[in-house]
Enzyme design. Structure first.
Site, PDB file in Angstrom:
ATOM      1  N   ASP A  80       2.537  41.586  -6.753  1.00 48.66           N
ATOM      2  CA  ASP A  80       3.613  41.692  -5.764  1.00 48.66           C
ATOM      3  C   ASP A  80       2.970  41.563  -4.382  1.00 48.66           C
ATOM      4  O   ASP A  80       2.631  42.552  -3.749  1.00 48.66           O
ATOM      5  CB  ASP A  80       4.329  43.030  -5.924  1.00 48.66           C
ATOM      6  CG  ASP A  80       5.571  43.137  -5.065  1.00 48.66           C
ATOM      7  OD1 ASP A  80       6.387  42.208  -5.091  1.00 48.66           O
ATOM      8  OD2 ASP A  80       5.715  44.149  -4.357  1.00 48.66           O
ATOM      9  N   ASP A 111      -4.676  48.913  -3.667  1.00 49.23           N
ATOM     10  CA  ASP A 111      -4.159  48.427  -2.387  1.00 49.23           C
ATOM     11  C   ASP A 111      -5.313  48.276  -1.413  1.00 49.23           C
ATOM     12  O   ASP A 111      -6.276  49.049  -1.462  1.00 49.23           O
ATOM     13  CB  ASP A 111      -3.103  49.360  -1.797  1.00 49.23           C
ATOM     14  CG  ASP A 111      -2.186  48.616  -0.835  1.00 49.23           C
ATOM     15  OD1 ASP A 111      -1.195  48.014  -1.295  1.00 49.23           O
ATOM     16  OD2 ASP A 111      -2.475  48.608   0.376  1.00 49.23           O
ATOM     17  N   CYS A 137       9.193  39.598  -1.553  1.00 52.03           N
ATOM     18  CA  CYS A 137      10.522  39.890  -0.985  1.00 52.03           C
ATOM     19  C   CYS A 137      10.782  38.890   0.136  1.00 52.03           C
ATOM     20  O   CYS A 137      11.298  39.228   1.189  1.00 52.03           O
ATOM     21  CB  CYS A 137      10.617  41.327  -0.501  1.00 52.03           C
ATOM     22  SG  CYS A 137       9.276  41.860   0.562  1.00 52.03           S
ATOM     23  N   ALA A 164      -0.266  47.497  -4.669  1.00 50.94           N
ATOM     24  CA  ALA A 164       0.643  48.475  -5.260  1.00 50.94           C
ATOM     25  C   ALA A 164       1.419  49.347  -4.275  1.00 50.94           C
ATOM     26  O   ALA A 164       2.505  49.812  -4.592  1.00 50.94           O
ATOM     27  CB  ALA A 164      -0.137  49.378  -6.219  1.00 50.94           C
ATOM     28  N   ALA A 165       0.870  49.638  -3.088  1.00 52.89           N
ATOM     29  CA  ALA A 165       1.550  50.544  -2.160  1.00 52.89           C
ATOM     30  C   ALA A 165       2.901  49.956  -1.718  1.00 52.89           C
ATOM     31  O   ALA A 165       3.018  48.735  -1.593  1.00 52.89           O
ATOM     32  CB  ALA A 165       0.664  50.795  -0.943  1.00 52.89           C
ATOM     33  N   SER A 167       6.471  52.378  -5.765  1.00 51.90           N
ATOM     34  CA  SER A 167       7.663  52.514  -6.610  1.00 51.90           C
ATOM     35  C   SER A 167       7.521  51.708  -7.902  1.00 51.90           C
ATOM     36  O   SER A 167       7.925  52.166  -8.976  1.00 51.90           O
ATOM     37  CB  SER A 167       8.914  52.075  -5.847  1.00 51.90           C
ATOM     38  OG  SER A 167       8.795  50.740  -5.408  1.00 51.90           O
TER      39      SER A 167
END
Length: 673
Positions: free
Chosen positions: A264, A210, A317, A181-182, A185
């Site tokens: 993510d 995290d 990403c 999560a870190a 956002s």
């Protein structure tokens, strides 16, 4: 500034500097100023040209765009009424002024709402530092964004980072897990969706995890801006997250299965080149190969924790298919029809994207490409595994970001692993054994981080509660067992509130996993000889406890009176009650000194949702004041149309007085914190 989706691989065996995939924290820092970085990397260009990540006639434009700066983006957060009021302020006061300016090329700046984000609540602006220094309208917008970010009503977040939470389709009753999560956002976005109906305490919750202990505190900072009692921050390796337990009505327990999971994962981050240009110097094909394994393990564990019928979003990403399509395909091939990809192509109208790759090559660090595992040279066979040599039929990609949505159709097969309490116990024993070894024999491992204060929930008969309940006439419907402190002995200074579900989760699992933070501050000790109750109401948790507070300590306040209170920044000279309107004077006439709630309500044009403000106030012997931080004070004055000049120092005026162009260039733009 949380305008980043770069997730440095910081799981077991992978510790990278932010924005420097492939380099250990222990290595020598070779970073250069971004202006000195040459944005070229032959291996990068050859690798992605060979992979056919885009159409051949678009490849030059694809590379050229990666060499340009990333535009700034932000989201408007808050309750429906407050968000609409803030949007009016943004468009009417700031965006309008900026659009009336001409840039160096004689054209207006490119500032617009993202077409696919709901209700015009996300905006993109293409302004450089030079623009901000030279134009007062841009400078005011820049400082406005910084101030409102501190207050929590603006979130400065990269465009593509906003997409995964939207595709999760979170509802207020959902149990949500954010695995990596870190900096937080996306976690904040998930919390906004949980509270989308303006329910102060929804039945669902968000668990933000995290692996990096220090980054967990970035998470806490982000979550605290949302003032939600329905979030907990935990610290664990997401690839081996233990099963969590929850209580059933009959007193037994069951394993928690999450309705929504955001995965993510740590990645090479080459999709962030526009804002992290140092990746140009460090990129190699080995980054993706090294990360494929941990990404697959995290995703697999996420699916194991997902309930049947639940939805998981996998995102990176990274542009690399080895970190994206190959990870998804590997999972689908190993789970025997337990999962399906969800077509979300129509979920965000106006979003431009390319469909995912249906085939890809695997390249060694020397850029030797292979179509099948049999072609791989023997020296590379420990790095290049057969699982990543398959074809994925369908998923969604956003160019410099990757998103795939999965739905769980049935439980996984018998090979599904379970990480229970004994796994954590064994891990602790192993760490203790490591500590007993000589320094030169200790295995390299991550540090445990800070020791957390305990989470001490109220008992059925808590000593201080009767006093608080009586003073504020709190309803019997309020469950005081959801209140907690962070100390076992001594005076309780701050009292925090969680939802019932989060309370149960903490109590059942404190021995299994490390909880970093939970609860929103509801009451603060404020010993005062003129007050019958030793605790005042905290603004942080006011929205959560407001429905349960009796009417006797609630004051309806007109706009002019509220502005007068907000403009007073000296607590020793609070506005006298006799200086306020008769409406207020009558309400406080028989109100005993102490904490109270100030209520302001305003109808919004073309909206059936009014703008309502609840503020923690203080009724003194002869005065009235409100408890607000400076950022919150400026925020409310803006929304109310009050004068903020005493709080808003316009450094642009100072720049205008500087002599010479050279001196102006030395003045830095203010960065968001």
């Amino acid at each position: 500034e949380d305008n980043s989706n770069l997730k440095p691989p910081q799981c077991e065996g992978y510790t990278f500097l932010k924005g420097e995939a492939g380099q250990s924290n222990q290595a020598k820092d070779t970073r250069k100023p971004y202006t000195d970085i040459i944005k070229e990397n032959e291996k990068f260009i050859k690798y992605y040209e060979t992979q056919n990540v885009c159409k051949k006639d678009e490849f030059d434009a694809f590379i050229a765009s990666l060499k340009t700066d990333l535009p700034a983006t932000f989201r408007i957060t808050g309750s429906k009424g407050e968000a609409r009021k803030m949007l009016e302020t943004v468009q009417g006061q700031f965006i309008k002024d900026c659009l009336n300016q001409d840039g160096d090329n004689g054209e207006s700046p490119n500032i617009f709402p993202l077409p696919w984000y709901p209700n015009k609540l996300a905006w993109q602006l293409e302004l450089t530092r030079k623009d901000i220094r030279r134009c007062e309208a841009y400078y005011k917008l820049h400082n406005f964004l910084i101030s409102e970010t501190e207050h929590g009503t603006i979130s400065r977040q990269e465009t593509v980072s906003m997409i995964p939470p939207l595709l999760l389709d979170v509802q207020p009753h959902h149990k949500v897990l954010d695995m990596c999560a870190a900096p937080g956002s996306k976690t904040a976005q998930l919390l906004e969706m949980l509270h989308a109906n303006d329910d102060p305490i929804p039945s669902g919750y968000v668990i933000a995890n995290d692996v990096d202990n220090k980054r967990c505190y970035m998470l806490v900072h982000q979550a605290k801006r949302l003032n939600s009692p329905c979030v907990a921050v935990i610290n664990h390796d997401s690839a081996i997250l233990p099963n969590l337990s929850a209580s059933l009505p009959d007193g037994s327990t069951e394993q928690v299965q999450f309705d929504r999971i955001l995965c993510d994962v740590p990645c090479s981050g080459d999709g962030t080149l526009r804002k992290n240009p140092d990746i140009w110097m460090k990129w190699t094909p080995a980054n993706g190969l090294n990360l494929h394994g941990i990404q697959s393990r995290i995703l697999r564990r996420g699916v194991e924790l997902l309930t049947v019928g639940g939805r998981l979003v996998y995102s990176t990403c990274s542009i690399n298919p080895i970190e994206n399509e190959a990870v998804i395909h590997r999972l689908l091939s190993e789970t025997d029809g337990a999962l399906q990809l969800v077509d979300v192509s129509s979920s965000l109208p106006g979003l431009k994207y390319e469909p995912g790759m249906e085939s890809w090559l695997v390249g060694s660090r020397n850029l030797e490409f292979y179509n099948s595992y049999e072609e791989v040279d023997e020296k590379w066979q420990t790095t290049i595994r057969p699982q990543i040599m398959r074809i994925l039929p369908h998923h969604q990609n956003t160019g410099a970001f990757f998103v795939a949505v999965l739905e769980k159709l049935k439980p996984l097969n018998s090979k599904e692993r379970s990480f229970k309490a004994e796994d954590a116990t064994n891990a602790n024993k192993k760490r203790e054994n490591d500590d007993n070894l000589p320094q030169n024999q200790r295995k390299r491992r991550r540090k445990e981080g800070y020791r957390e204060d305990p989470f001490v929930f109220f008992e059925e008969k808590e000593a201080v509660w009767d006093e608080i309940k009586s003073f504020y006439e709190i309803s019997d419907d309020f469950d005081s067992k959801c209140l907690l402190t962070r100390c076992r002995i001594g005076k309780k200074k701050n009292i925090y509130l969680t939802s019932n579900a989060v309370r149960d989760l903490v109590i059942q699992n404190q021995s299994v996993i490390k909880f970093i933070n939970t609860g929103v501050k509801a009451f603060v000790r404020c010993d005062n000889k003129n007050m019958r109750c030793a605790f005042r109401i905290a603004n942080d948790g006011l929205e959560s406890i407001y429905p349960y507070i009796g009417d006797s300590r609630k004051i309806d306040i007109p706009k002019d009176d509220l502005i007068a209170l907000l403009l007073n920044d000296d607590p020793m000279k609070s506005p006298p009650i006799i200086s306020l309107s008769e409406v207020v004077q009558k309400q406080v006439e028989n109100l005993s000194p102490g904490s109270c709630v100030l209520i302001y309500k305003e109808e919004i044009e073309n909206s059936d949702v009014p703008f309502i403000i609840h503020i923690s106030g203080w009724r003194g012997t002869t005065s009235l004041r409100c408890y607000m931080s400076q950022h919150s004070t400026v925020h409310l004055l803006r929304l109310l149309g009050g004068d903020i000049s005493k709080y808003d120092v316009n450094k642009f005026k100072k720049l205008e007085g500087d002599e010479g162009e050279e001196k102006e260039e030395e003045q830095p733009a203010v960065d968001a914190k």
